[in-house]
Write a protein that holds these residues in place. Structure first.
Motif, PDB file in Angstrom:
ATOM      1  N   LEU A 184       0.827  -1.213   0.000  1.00 55.30           N
ATOM      2  CA  LEU A 184       0.000   0.000   0.000  1.00 55.30           C
ATOM      3  C   LEU A 184       0.860   1.261   0.000  1.00 55.30           C
ATOM      4  CD1 LEU A 184      -2.758  -1.141   2.520  1.00 55.30           C
ATOM      5  CD2 LEU A 184      -2.996  -0.900   0.042  1.00 55.30           C
ATOM      6  N   TRP A 187       2.187   1.823  -3.478  1.00 53.66           N
ATOM      7  CA  TRP A 187       1.145   2.328  -4.386  1.00 53.66           C
ATOM      8  C   TRP A 187       0.857   3.808  -4.109  1.00 53.66           C
ATOM      9  CZ3 TRP A 187      -3.635   4.585  -3.921  1.00 53.66           C
ATOM     10  CH2 TRP A 187      -4.385   4.676  -5.109  1.00 53.66           C
ATOM     11  N   LEU A 311      -8.172  -2.503   0.324  1.00 55.20           N
ATOM     12  CA  LEU A 311      -8.140  -3.335  -0.877  1.00 55.20           C
ATOM     13  C   LEU A 311      -9.456  -3.249  -1.647  1.00 55.20           C
ATOM     14  CD1 LEU A 311      -6.316  -6.360   0.754  1.00 55.20           C
ATOM     15  CD2 LEU A 311      -5.316  -4.718  -0.854  1.00 55.20           C
ATOM     16  N   MET A 314      -9.249   0.016  -3.515  1.00 56.32           N
ATOM     17  CA  MET A 314      -8.320  -0.094  -4.636  1.00 56.32           C
ATOM     18  C   MET A 314      -8.960  -0.879  -5.777  1.00 56.32           C
ATOM     19  SD  MET A 314      -4.353  -1.400  -4.627  1.00 56.32           S
ATOM     20  CE  MET A 314      -3.837  -0.126  -3.484  1.00 56.32           C
ATOM     21  N   ALA A 315      -9.733  -1.909  -5.439  1.00 56.98           N
ATOM     22  CA  ALA A 315     -10.452  -2.660  -6.473  1.00 56.98           C
ATOM     23  C   ALA A 315     -11.468  -1.770  -7.185  1.00 56.98           C
ATOM     24  CB  ALA A 315     -11.135  -3.878  -5.861  1.00 56.98           C
ATOM     25  N   ILE A 322     -13.259  -8.730  -6.507  1.00 55.37           N
ATOM     26  CA  ILE A 322     -12.396  -9.528  -5.644  1.00 55.37           C
ATOM     27  C   ILE A 322     -13.062 -10.880  -5.400  1.00 55.37           C
ATOM     28  CG2 ILE A 322     -11.488  -9.730  -3.300  1.00 55.37           C
ATOM     29  CD1 ILE A 322     -11.034  -6.727  -3.318  1.00 55.37           C
ATOM     30  N   GLU A 445       0.361  -4.805  -9.892  1.00 55.48           N
ATOM     31  CA  GLU A 445      -0.539  -4.313  -8.848  1.00 55.48           C
ATOM     32  C   GLU A 445      -1.794  -5.167  -8.718  1.00 55.48           C
ATOM     33  OE1 GLU A 445       0.382   0.501  -8.798  1.00 55.48           O
ATOM     34  OE2 GLU A 445      -1.244  -0.286 -10.027  1.00 55.48           O
ATOM     35  N   LEU A 449      -2.915  -7.207  -5.520  1.00 51.18           N
ATOM     36  CA  LEU A 449      -4.192  -6.834  -4.894  1.00 51.18           C
ATOM     37  C   LEU A 449      -5.051  -8.064  -4.665  1.00 51.18           C
ATOM     38  CD1 LEU A 449      -6.604  -5.057  -4.056  1.00 51.18           C
ATOM     39  CD2 LEU A 449      -6.991  -4.589  -6.480  1.00 51.18           C
ATOM     40  N   ARG A 450      -5.201  -8.896  -5.675  1.00 53.50           N
ATOM     41  CA  ARG A 450      -6.036 -10.105  -5.526  1.00 53.50           C
ATOM     42  C   ARG A 450      -5.456 -11.038  -4.471  1.00 53.50           C
ATOM     43  NH1 ARG A 450      -9.882 -10.350  -9.381  1.00 53.50           N
ATOM     44  NH2 ARG A 450      -9.547  -9.307 -11.396  1.00 53.50           N
ATOM     45  N   ALA A 453      -6.067  -9.572  -1.011  1.00 58.87           N
ATOM     46  CA  ALA A 453      -7.490  -9.617  -0.669  1.00 58.87           C
ATOM     47  C   ALA A 453      -7.885 -10.999  -0.151  1.00 58.87           C
ATOM     48  CB  ALA A 453      -8.328  -9.249  -1.889  1.00 58.87           C
TER      49      ALA A 453
END
Length: 483
Positions: A184, A187, A311, A314-315, A322, A445, A449-450, A453
């Motif tokens: 994070l 980013w 998260l 961000m998604a 997700i 990224e 992220l996935r 999550a």
């Protein structure tokens, strides 16, 4: 000869508080109550010239959960807002002692909107709150400098302001890195928005007291500073997830009306993620080296909730969905019987949650059951709270025993697929993730992220039984640009 209040204060660790109040305000303290929560705090009744004066003594945070600013800073915030017509508790001074403590007026009211009389009153209270937020955001920069606050002018300094940088510095000094926080942070620093207008913000916003349909005071300013106005708007969706605030589309529209400008909701999402990252950095020291007085599970819960919402947001920015992780079948160890016995024993010792706390979080209770604790039972109430802390921790460890090894294996498998080689153990898993995060930029990224999550969903499952409120993940309200 010590009085009864002196004995009670000594047992609560509040002798310095009573002495300060009586010496600086005059009169005699006739009642004191330890507030059963994660930080030291007391309610006091001071009798002076036939008048009862209600006070709130707010102790500093514990050594494992320090604030970015000291209590003197918080007192300056109260003075600034009070001078500018914002209703806040009046601060009388700072009591030095085993726990440095800010002494302020105790304002009547209940926190949040859940116990307001009806929906119309809740809407009016939020409208009033937004008006105060706008008043704060319009405080002139010269006044802020004169009051002793740092006013940034560099665009990066406005967006990544004092709170973020102070907390980040303390996190980095720990010498131990958290993979999610690193993801994070990386980013955020790649995506800093261009913001040139600096504004006074309370940061941990939408905290206020209400009584008989009136907003009586804004509260909790330990993170207030000069940054970007969006920082106050950024707290609303996540606060609503635990303390319902009503339709936030209406709130955002009212703010736009008062400020005379539209909100850039994509930019707001950056500040939501930034604020949640600060929360993660604040919780991390407690998770890796908790103080004996810490209530561990709430800190772990704040970490998990903040991480999942960061998260989720961000998604939203990436416009992706997700995946949902299934709860595995329990596979308890041979020690499970002993853990179950511990949980049962701790449940017996622990009191139920205070009714006012349940109501604050939108859980229906009978308002007549929310009673103030008397001085004679205050110590017992605090002991009950400590028992609840131990019960929550025991229940968490019981769930770790049931499904923890399965979830850890799933996390290692996810990382192995990401890097295309075997991950040996949990420590190696974290090292591997940090290596990937340090080596790549924006190109991976979405993959990361996935992965995070799913990892955080699994960690959330470990907080308690599958049907308990503590493992619930409430969906955030949509922002108006995605309605």
């Amino acid at each position: 000869m010590l009085s009864e209040i002196d004995h009670i204060a000594a047992e609560m660790g509040a002798t310095h508080v009573v002495r300060f109040v009586e010496a600086h305000l005059g009169g005699t303290v006739v009642a004191i109550e330890r507030i059963p929560r994660w930080r030291a705090g007391w309610y006091l009744t001071l009798e002076r010239d036939g008048e009862a004066i209600e006070l709130y003594a707010r102790g500093e945070r514990g050594p494992d959960f320090p604030s970015p600013f000291d209590l003197e800073h918080e007192a300056r915030v109260h003075a600034l807002l009070e001078t500018n017509g914002v209703p806040v508790p009046h601060v009388y001074g700072l009591a030095e002692g085993p726990v440095r403590t800010l002494i302020m007026a105790r304002v009547p009211g209940q926190q949040g909107l859940a116990l307001a009389r009806d929906d119309a009153t809740r809407r009016e209270l939020m409208t009033t709150y937004v008006g105060h937020m706008a008043r704060i955001h319009n405080i002139d920069g010269e006044r802020l400098r004169h009051a002793g606050f740092r006013v940034p002018t560099d665009p990066t300094d406005v967006a990544m302001s004092e709170v973020f940088r102070n907390v980040e510095t303390k996190y980095l000094l720990l010498g131990r890195r958290d993979p999610l926080i690193e993801f994070l942070r990386s980013w955020l620093w790649r995506n800093v928005p261009e913001r040139t207008r600096s504004t006074f913000v309370t940061w941990d916003s939408a905290q206020f007291l209400q009584h008989d349909g009136e907003l009586t005071a804004l509260i909790d300013f330990e993170l207030a500073h000069v940054g970007d106005a969006y920082m106050d708007l950024a707290a609303l969706r996540t606060r609503d997830s635990i303390e319902p605030l009503g339709d936030l589309h209406v709130t955002f529209a009212e703010y736009e009306r008062l400020m005379g400008e539209s909100i850039d909701f994509q930019r707001l999402r950056f500040y939501e993620i930034s604020q949640l990252t600060v929360t993660l950095m604040l919780q991390f020291p407690v998770l890796i080296a908790p103080d004996p007085e810490s209530d561990y599970v709430p800190h772990l819960t704040w970490y998990i909730d903040s991480a999942r919402y960061a998260l989720d947001i961000m998604a939203e920015l990436f416009e992706i969905d997700i995946d949902t992780v299934d709860v595995p079948q329990a596979a308890p160890s041979t020690y499970h019987t002993r853990l179950r016995h511990l949980v049962t024993t701790m449940r017996t010792l622990a009191r139920s949650e205070p009714k006012t706390d349940l109501a604050r979080y939108g859980i229906a209770v009978d308002p007549t059951m929310a009673e103030r604790t008397s001085a004679s039972t205050a110590v017992d109430e605090f002991v009950g709270w400590r028992a609840r802390c131990a019960y929550r921790l025991a229940r968490h460890l019981q769930r770790v025993d049931e499904i923890g090894s399965t979830l850890d294996a799933q996390n290692r498998d996810d990382i192995a697929r990401l890097v295309q080689h075997e991950v040996l153990d949990d420590a190696h898993a974290d090292e591997t993730l940090l290596t990937v995060i340090d080596a790549v930029g924006a190109e991976r990224e979405v993959e990361l992220l996935r992965l995070f999550a799913m990892r955080l969903q699994r960690l959330h499952m470990l907080l308690g039984p599958a049907d308990s409120l503590i493992v619930r993940h409430r969906v955030l309200q949509s922002l108006p640009d995605r309605a």
